[in-house]
Scaffold this active site. Structure first.
Site, PDB file in Angstrom:
ATOM      1  CB  ALA A 156       4.322   8.298  14.590  1.00  0.00           C
ATOM      2  CG  LEU A 159      10.572   8.049  14.179  1.00  0.00           C
ATOM      3  CD1 LEU A 159      12.027   8.165  14.613  1.00  0.00           C
ATOM      4  CD2 LEU A 159       9.928   6.794  14.765  1.00  0.00           C
ATOM      5  CE1 TYR A 160       7.497   6.252  11.282  1.00  0.00           C
ATOM      6  CE2 TYR A 160       5.421   7.356  10.865  1.00  0.00           C
ATOM      7  CZ  TYR A 160       6.126   6.280  11.365  1.00  0.00           C
ATOM      8  OH  TYR A 160       5.456   5.233  11.936  1.00  0.00           O
ATOM      9  N   GLY A 161       9.898  12.266   9.881  1.00  0.00           N
ATOM     10  CA  GLY A 161      10.555  13.435   9.309  1.00  0.00           C
ATOM     11  C   GLY A 161      12.035  13.479   9.655  1.00  0.00           C
ATOM     12  CG  LEU A 165      10.048   8.605   5.456  1.00  0.00           C
ATOM     13  CD1 LEU A 165      11.086   8.125   6.439  1.00  0.00           C
ATOM     14  CD2 LEU A 165       8.815   7.728   5.533  1.00  0.00           C
TER      15      LEU A 165
END
Length: 195
Positions: A156, A159-161, A165
């Site tokens: 997760a 993914l955000y990176g 983010l």
């Protein structure tokens, strides 16, 4: 002539938006997905139910589900963050301590908060998390998006990176205990790069 062979394929999950009523109607099913993905202590589940029910009343609430047929295999939701919301106020206080008031205002004065995003373990690794978060953040009028995730090298967090983010706070324990979290944020719209 050889008989025709038909491989029986599992239908690919579909992501679709649901309204507040649909979210509340499916809350027990969504909580089962949350429980399978997060493995929380059982005594936390009644409180989680109340929190998610309350979140459905927040401004600009928006939710998506990933379904295979009629089976929910993932979900995510968010809302416009503002003062008076528990997570918003706790994170604003910590951002103010670590980066100053202007830093906290930059990230939280006009923000879309992704409150929950979970994919059932049986459906992970198929792009559903990416599909859910990009759907949640698409066409949002807010300037920033923020969320919290476990402070570990998880799929997760990766993914955000990959969506742009970055860490705003790391090693953060929310009031009441529990594991360490990272708070991540990005300017909207999200980046479209893939890893």
């Amino acid at each position: 002539m050889r008989p025709a062979f038909r491989a029986r394929r599992e239908a690919a999950p579909q992501i679709r938006e649901i309204d507040r009523r649909g979210f509340l109607r499916r809350l027990d099913v969504l909580l089962a997905t949350y429980e399978a993905a997060m493995l929380p202590p059982p005594e936390q589940m009644p409180g989680r139910h109340m929190i998610m029910e309350r979140h459905a009343g927040h401004p600009a609430f928006r939710a998506f589900v990933a379904e295979r047929g009629r089976t929910v295999v993932g979900f995510g939701y968010g809302f416009h963050g503002e003062a008076g919301q528990w997570w918003h106020d706790v994170v604003r206080g910590q951002l103010g301590k670590t980066g100053g008031d202007a830093h906290a205002r930059h990230w939280l004065d006009d923000t879309w908060e992704v409150a929950e995003l979970h994919v059932h373990p049986s459906a992970q690794g198929r792009g559903l998390g990416r599909g859910l978060i990009t759907s949640l953040c698409a066409d949002r009028p807010e300037r920033t998006v923020v969320l919290s995730t476990l402070d570990a090298q998880t799929p997760a967090r990766k993914l955000y990176g990959s969506l742009g983010l970055t860490d705003l706070i790391t090693g953060f324990r929310f009031p009441g205990g529990g594991p360490l979290y990272a708070v991540m944020g990005a300017e909207l719209p999200l980046s479209s790069k893939r890893e």
